[in-house]
Design a protein around this motif. Structure first.
Motif, mmCIF file in Angstrom:
data_model
loop_
_atom_site.group_PDB
_atom_site.id
_atom_site.type_symbol
_atom_site.label_atom_id
_atom_site.label_comp_id
_atom_site.label_asym_id
_atom_site.label_seq_id
_atom_site.Cartn_x
_atom_site.Cartn_y
_atom_site.Cartn_z
ATOM 1 N N THR A 292 36.266 28.893 31.716
ATOM 2 C CA THR A 292 37.498 27.390 30.532
ATOM 3 C C THR A 292 37.921 28.401 29.726
ATOM 4 O O THR A 292 39.194 28.094 29.404
ATOM 5 N N LEU A 293 37.620 29.791 29.324
ATOM 6 C CA LEU A 293 38.270 30.702 28.193
ATOM 7 C C LEU A 293 39.468 31.620 28.485
ATOM 8 O O LEU A 293 39.703 31.690 27.628
ATOM 9 N N CYS A 294 39.189 31.575 29.582
ATOM 10 C CA CYS A 294 40.307 33.094 30.395
ATOM 11 C C CYS A 294 41.451 32.967 30.339
ATOM 12 O O CYS A 294 41.522 31.394 31.271
ATOM 13 N N ALA A 295 42.494 33.073 30.154
ATOM 14 C CA ALA A 295 43.244 32.332 29.805
ATOM 15 C C ALA A 295 43.978 33.009 31.214
ATOM 16 O O ALA A 295 45.198 32.459 31.381
ATOM 17 N N GLU A 296 43.947 34.432 31.778
ATOM 18 C CA GLU A 296 44.364 35.081 33.039
ATOM 19 C C GLU A 296 44.161 35.010 34.270
ATOM 20 O O GLU A 296 42.767 34.394 33.958
ATOM 21 N N ARG A 297 44.578 35.282 35.387
ATOM 22 C CA ARG A 297 44.345 34.678 36.240
ATOM 23 C C ARG A 297 43.513 35.899 36.222
ATOM 24 O O ARG A 297 43.812 37.062 36.230
ATOM 25 N N TYR A 298 41.774 36.263 36.804
ATOM 26 C CA TYR A 298 41.419 36.813 37.436
ATOM 27 C C TYR A 298 40.483 37.336 38.668
ATOM 28 O O TYR A 298 40.249 35.831 39.451
ATOM 29 N N ARG A 299 39.974 38.563 38.695
ATOM 30 C CA ARG A 299 38.984 38.762 39.978
ATOM 31 C C ARG A 299 38.039 39.393 39.538
ATOM 32 O O ARG A 299 37.806 39.780 39.285
ATOM 33 N N LEU A 300 36.907 38.279 40.483
ATOM 34 C CA LEU A 300 35.748 38.894 39.515
ATOM 35 C C LEU A 300 34.410 39.019 40.931
ATOM 36 O O LEU A 300 34.557 38.771 41.592
ATOM 37 N N GLU A 301 33.862 40.215 40.456
ATOM 38 C CA GLU A 301 33.592 41.414 41.958
ATOM 39 C C GLU A 301 32.093 41.150 41.558
ATOM 40 O O GLU A 301 31.426 41.168 39.866
ATOM 41 N N ARG A 302 30.606 40.400 41.795
ATOM 42 C CA ARG A 302 29.737 40.274 41.708
ATOM 43 C C ARG A 302 28.701 41.611 42.219
ATOM 44 O O ARG A 302 29.116 41.255 43.534
ATOM 45 N N VAL A 303 28.028 41.511 41.614
ATOM 46 C CA VAL A 303 27.315 43.146 41.923
ATOM 47 C C VAL A 303 26.348 42.320 41.715
ATOM 48 O O VAL A 303 24.928 42.397 40.605
ATOM 49 N N GLU A 304 25.241 42.914 42.840
ATOM 50 C CA GLU A 304 24.106 42.276 42.933
ATOM 51 C C GLU A 304 23.054 43.792 42.485
ATOM 52 O O GLU A 304 23.315 44.429 43.636
ATOM 53 N N ILE A 305 22.224 43.114 41.930
ATOM 54 C CA ILE A 305 21.542 44.422 41.188
ATOM 55 C C ILE A 305 20.262 44.665 41.419
ATOM 56 O O ILE A 305 19.829 45.818 41.999
ATOM 57 N N SER A 306 19.975 43.817 42.809
ATOM 58 C CA SER A 306 17.798 43.606 42.736
ATOM 59 C C SER A 306 17.648 44.791 43.856
ATOM 60 O O SER A 306 16.801 44.957 43.959
ATOM 61 N N GLY A 307 18.558 45.489 45.336
ATOM 62 C CA GLY A 307 18.480 45.838 45.900
ATOM 63 C C GLY A 307 18.930 47.474 45.384
ATOM 64 O O GLY A 307 18.678 48.321 46.406
ATOM 65 N N ASP A 308 19.108 47.602 44.361
ATOM 66 C CA ASP A 308 19.570 48.933 43.809
ATOM 67 C C ASP A 308 18.062 49.430 43.032
ATOM 68 O O ASP A 308 18.677 48.693 41.909
ATOM 69 N N ASP A 309 17.814 50.459 42.683
ATOM 70 C CA ASP A 309 16.758 51.210 41.860
ATOM 71 C C ASP A 309 17.350 51.742 40.260
ATOM 72 O O ASP A 309 17.476 51.111 39.870
ATOM 73 N N GLU A 310 18.545 51.666 40.741
ATOM 74 C CA GLU A 310 19.347 52.642 39.704
ATOM 75 C C GLU A 310 19.789 51.695 38.935
ATOM 76 O O GLU A 310 20.120 51.432 37.507
ATOM 77 N N LEU A 311 20.601 50.412 39.362
ATOM 78 C CA LEU A 311 21.282 49.195 39.425
ATOM 79 C C LEU A 311 20.655 48.854 38.258
ATOM 80 O O LEU A 311 20.744 48.172 36.937
ATOM 81 N N VAL A 312 19.576 48.516 38.963
ATOM 82 C CA VAL A 312 18.137 47.947 38.321
ATOM 83 C C VAL A 312 17.929 48.734 36.879
ATOM 84 O O VAL A 312 17.822 47.479 36.056
#
Length: 115
Positions: A24-44
């Motif tokens: 809703t709020l972003c005025a620019e076109r964007y590409r969103l990369e979703r990073v799933e953290i549950s499979g990586d202990d460091e990311l968690v």
């Protein structure tokens, strides 16, 4: 096109909320990369209690970014905020533009007021 990264996990309703407000709020076109953290202990360890975490191309993070005001400020600081959309969302959140209900009642903040 802006490239953003979202640290998330499966079933995160706060992450879904952030994505909806971002759209809703972003005025620019964007590409969103979703990073799933549950499979990586460091990311968690890094993001587990801070998700959703939105990261721009420069590596600047917005943690716990589900609050519309914080997201709007983060986008504004980068020149990406759609000001008109932000004003409209603020009105909706405050109940100022609440829809009318039957027989002259108005709905504000989830409550119905007569008259």
């Amino acid at each position: 096109m802006i490239r953003l990264r979202l640290y998330t996990t499966l079933g995160c309703h706060l992450c879904e909320q952030l994505e909806a407000v971002l759209a809703t709020l972003c005025a620019e076109r964007y590409r969103l990369e979703r990073v799933e953290i549950s499979g990586d202990d460091e990311l968690v360890a890094c993001y587990g209690v801070r998700i959703p975490v939105l990261v721009d191309e420069a590596g600047q993070e917005l943690d716990r970014g589900m609050d519309p005001g914080r997201l709007a400020a983060w986008l504004s600081a980068r020149g990406w905020l759609d000001e008109a959309a932000w004003r409209q969302l603020q009105e909706q959140l405050s109940g100022e533009s609440a829809p009318k209900t039957a027989k002259g009642a108005t709905l504000r903040g989830g409550r119905r007021y007569l008259g």
